[in-house]
Design an enzyme around this catalytic site. Structure first.
Site, short mmCIF file in Angstrom:
data_model
loop_
_atom_site.label_atom_id
_atom_site.label_comp_id
_atom_site.label_asym_id
_atom_site.label_seq_id
_atom_site.Cartn_x
_atom_site.Cartn_y
_atom_site.Cartn_z
N GLU A 107 0.84 -1.21 0.00
CA GLU A 107 0.00 0.00 0.00
C GLU A 107 0.87 1.25 0.00
OE1 GLU A 107 -2.84 -0.83 -0.82
OE2 GLU A 107 -2.72 -2.91 -0.14
N HIS A 132 2.21 1.99 -3.43
CA HIS A 132 1.19 2.55 -4.33
C HIS A 132 1.23 4.09 -4.35
CE1 HIS A 132 -1.23 -0.52 -6.15
NE2 HIS A 132 -1.70 -1.04 -5.04
#
Ligand code: TRP
Ligand code: ZN
Length: 853
Positions: free
Chosen positions: A296, A299
């Site tokens: 995450e 990202h």
């Protein structure tokens, strides 16, 4: 039935309008939650007079354009507004009911907290909007809520204002300076424990780090926090990428459809990927947390700063980010073990998807429900495609390509082609043929024949590739396949070690100056996601297990060796002969166990036999009953022949506190219990003495299918201890679902009533039902069809409440093509029954209808 129209990549059209700025005002008030959206809209095509906004499950209160009433039509999934100006302010007021939202998409409640999940197309359940990733807006968000129940009210970006209001309410205003697509929007309101820390970036900026967890769980947030700091440091060191806001928040919620979500500055996580302490989490859980936190975080650049033009391009961010998180794990831990687990995902799951009715290229060409394309193909095969480019370019050129990609596309919504072009331009490599990996579905089959000519001292490999037909795709073109090859000499010396390029349907590679036939190690480190066909002799494989330079190649040789033994026994069963396990195979394995140089974690991988699922993927049709018997026989026989060595190893490792030692110890225990019930006492002692969940769970897994009284005793003790810790009870539920016993269906029905189970929480469903369908292959495929029947009834239930979860669970039911007619017929009957559901979701419709074609 909902409308089930497919959308096609070839129909992509840039938007008629865009929204550059939006102010969202939330009045969080249970069933009467209000949302006011004030958008600055710009017209991009002069002739466009209708602004069509996406929206679902919304109650519309008012629509104003430049403060005036306008004409509009409300339809089931859109709001169409008549407009005639190039730029205007649009104010839309709606009401939504987060408490009734069981789909866990849009704004919903998770155990008393408000939270959002907008990817892929969930923002349209919050307000009418241009809910597509190529519309990037700046967001200002004002949230109002009850202060006592929801002391923390969070959104993306920086907190710019907060204060108290009458009636015990309070508000906060958040501003995100980075334009983003709606899928990255997030809001959270709730009461949490908060762990804080900070990170100083490479340019000496201080970033506040916050991890929000359910009350009472603060001590379980430290590993996630440490993982976040490691991710931030690693992305600077390896990719030169720095974080760009002053705050980074992670919120852990109990109700979540997936692992986690990369919303800008405000990640929302499944508690499974945040909470851990030694007592309640296994080594695998710790590793999972580190990799998802990394994923995450990564990202933020690959996904958020540069995002996708449309959802067909999903692999642009997911394939690349999985590649990045795999590299992160490999740089921090064992590269070989991480590579092996990535290969396992490909062979256990992705190959099955590629050969089933949902086969799609990593950049799909047509989609009915986008949520169905968060797949092992888009994610994991996507990562393999990035990895192949990395192999072809090398680290330096790959990093140059990354820099060029960000230089060109920072702040944009782009395509997979844009990414490959950046790699190509930075490296002077022609990637035209390579791009076929993005458009052609299916797993290439590479067949290899070899020949040694002693006169010419020449070794020749003849390599040919074919790409099987997949739904909607035939007559495919030859691909560019990186072929990482090692040739081993008779004493194990490395004669050749290089990456070759396969680009033709058939081609030859000739090696001169060899005095004897070498042993080839083919597609080292799984250098391409292909199915290899080559007739290895057992002797060659034993040689590779011992001498291949690559640890992954040694493991691959062991998989191949033991697979061959299983196939051999399947034919023996079918012809009525007795089963056998050749002594040289046992010697090969025993040698691995006795080799002091080998890392324990790698030995543990070698002693984890190929799953039934991965074996099924090697053939076109399977005799499942024979497979079960043959695979069990080989495992038991191997264990029996290595009993003494396994016992010695177990005792050596018993008190070593390391991940690798625990992994191998678990494998030894598992195999010893297959040999004799005499080893029960070891299991019992380990269970009683364990001070960590890895050791505890190893015992439970080892006894789970033993039919021992001990099994029920230990499961009951575990249940008493952990009944109030849902994430731990998930492990218990999964073991229950995975139990290979005749009365499993009755057991499952009883467990649905258990206090630890709930149909509304995806983690619980994934554990019990998922445990059954994925970890209990033989019972799920029981000849009487009881497993299929059971799953079908569950799917009917979930179809109405949470279609995403239903659609994920249907996978084993649609991958039936390799089974016998009896099983096929029963499965088809269930699928047909699903297809007649009056309120069938798009999610299930897409998969079930394709499976019945
Ligand atoms: N983008 C998320 C990730 O891979 C995936 C994700 C989280 C997701 N929640 C979702 C996808 C819900 C679809 C639906 O990190
Ligand atoms: Zn992702």
């Amino acid at each position: 039935m909902q409308q089930c129209q497919a959308k096609h990549l070839k129909d992509y059209r840039s938007p008629d309008f865009t929204i550059s700025h939006v102010v969202l005002e939330f009045d969080l008030n249970g069933v009467n939650t209000k949302v006011k959206a004030t958008s600055q809209v710009k017209r991009l095509r002069a002739d466009a007079t209708q602004l069509a906004l996406h929206g679902e499950s919304l109650n519309l209160d008012s629509v104003l354009v430049d403060r005036e009433k306008v004409n509009y039509q409300v339809e089931a999934t859109q709001l169409v507004i008549e407009v005639d100006s190039d730029a205007f302010e649009l104010v839309i007021e709606t009401q939504i009911d987060p408490e009734a939202n069981t789909s866990l998409e849009g704004l919903y409640m998770s155990d008393g907290a408000y939270c959002t999940q907008c990817e892929a197309e969930g923002f349209r359940k919050i307000t009418y909007f241009l809910d597509r990733p190529d519309v990037l807006a700046k967001y200002d968000v004002r949230i109002e809520a009850d202060q006592a129940a929801f002391p923390y009210i969070l959104s993306n970006g920086n907190l710019v204002e907060k204060g108290e209001l009458p009636n015990g309410r309070h508000f906060a205003v958040w501003e995100d300076p980075f334009p983003k697509p709606a899928y990255l929007f997030a809001l959270v309101a709730g009461d949490f424990d908060l762990l804080e820390d900070s990170f100083i970036t490479m340019n000496e900026r201080k970033v506040l780090l916050q991890v929000f967890v359910d009350k009472g769980n603060l001590h379980k947030a430290h590993h996630a926090m440490a993982s976040l700091k490691k991710s931030m440091a690693w992305d600077e060191q390896r990719f030169g990428l720095e974080y760009d806001l002053d705050i980074y928040m992670i919120v852990a919620v109990d109700f979540f459809n997936m692992g986690a979500m990369e919303n800008k500055g405000l990640n929302v996580f499944n508690t499974k990927y945040v909470l851990a302490d030694k007592e309640s989490a296994t080594d695998d859980d710790y590793h999972g947390i580190e990799s998802v936190v990394g994923h995450e975080y990564f990202h933020n650049w690959t996904g958020n700063r540069v995002t996708c033009r449309d959802w067909f391009q999903l692999s642009l961010k997911e394939g690349l980010t999985v590649f990045r998180d795999q590299e992160f794990s490999s740089d921090l831990g064992s590269r070989a073990v991480n590579r092996i687990s990535a290969i396992r995902v490909m062979k256990n799951q992705q190959f099955a998807e590629d050969s089933g009715p949902m086969a799609h290229p990593i950049r799909p060409e047509s989609v009915i429900e986008m949520n169905n394309f968060y797949t092992v193909t888009v994610y994991n095969k996507g990562a393999e495609v990035i990895r192949m480019m990395h192999t072809l370019l090398g680290e330096d050129n790959f990093q140059a390509g990354m820099r060029l990609y960000f230089e060109r596309h920072d702040g944009q919504a782009v395509t997979c082609d844009d990414f490959v072009n950046a790699m190509q331009d930075a490296s002077d490599l022609d990637l035209t043929q390579f791009k076929l990996w993005y458009s052609q579905a299916g797993t290439p089959v590479v067949s290899i024949d070899d020949h040694f000519d002693p006169q010419k001292k020449q070794y020749t490999l003849t390599v040919s590739q074919t790409l099987p037909d997949t739904p909607g795709q035939t007559n495919k073109q030859a691909m560019h396949i990186p072929f990482d090859l090692e040739l081993l000499g008779s004493d194990g010396q490395s004669l050749v070690n290089q990456v070759l390029d396969i680009t033709q349907e058939s081609q030859r590679f000739v090696f001169d100056g060899l005095t004897y036939k070498p042993t080839p190690s083919l597609f080292q480190n799984f250098s391409a996601p292909i199915r290899l066909q080559y007739e290895f002799s057992d002797e060659q494989l034993v040689n590779l297990m011992r001498f291949a330079s690559s640890e992954v190649a040694r493991w691959e040789a062991s998989v191949q060796l033991i697979s061959q033994a299983i196939w051999l026994n399947i034919t023996r069963i079918q012809s009525g002969s007795a089963m056998v396990l050749a002594p040289q195979i046992v010697d090969g394995y025993r040698g691995v166990l006795l080799d002091p140089q080998l890392d324990s974690a790698l030995v543990a991988e070698i002693f984890t036999l190929p799953s039934a699922a991965s074996l099924i993927e090697q053939v076109d049709s399977i005799d499942l009953d024979a497979l079960e018997i043959a695979r069990e026989f080989v495992e038991e026989e191997l264990a029996a022949q290595c009993e003494d060595e396994l016992l010695v190893k177990y005792r050596q490792l018993h008190h070593i506190d390391s991940v690798g030692a625990r992994a191998l110890k678990s494998r030894c225990l598992m195999m010893l219990l297959k040999v004799s019930e005499q080893h029960d006492s070891i299991a019992k002692t380990q269970f009683e003495q364990a001070d960590n969940m890895t050791d505890t769970l190893a015992v439970l897994s080892a006894v789970n299918n033993s039919g021992l009284v001990l099994r029920d005793e230990l499961m009951a003790a575990f249940e008493r201890k952990w009944i109030d810790t849902p994430l731990v009870m998930d492990k218990w539920l999964m073991l229950q679902g995975g139990q290979n016993r005749e009365d499993i269906i009755d057991r499952l029905a009883a467990l649905e009533e258990h206090a630890a189970f709930s149909f509304t929480n995806p983690n619980r469903v994934r554990s019990l039902v998922g445990g059954f369908v994925a970890q209990n292959l033989y019972r799920f495929h029981a000849k009487d069809g009881s497993g299929y029947r059971y799953l079908t009834d569950i799917l009917k239930k979930l179809n109405g409440t949470n279609p995403q979860i239903a659609s994920r669970l249907v996978t084993p039911l649609i991958q039936y093509q390799k089974f016998d007619d009896c099983r096929k017929q029963q499965i088809k009957k269930c699928l047909k029954e699903l297809l007649t559901l009056p309120d069938l979701s798009k999610d299930l419709y897409e998969k079930v209808s394709k499976a019945l074609l």
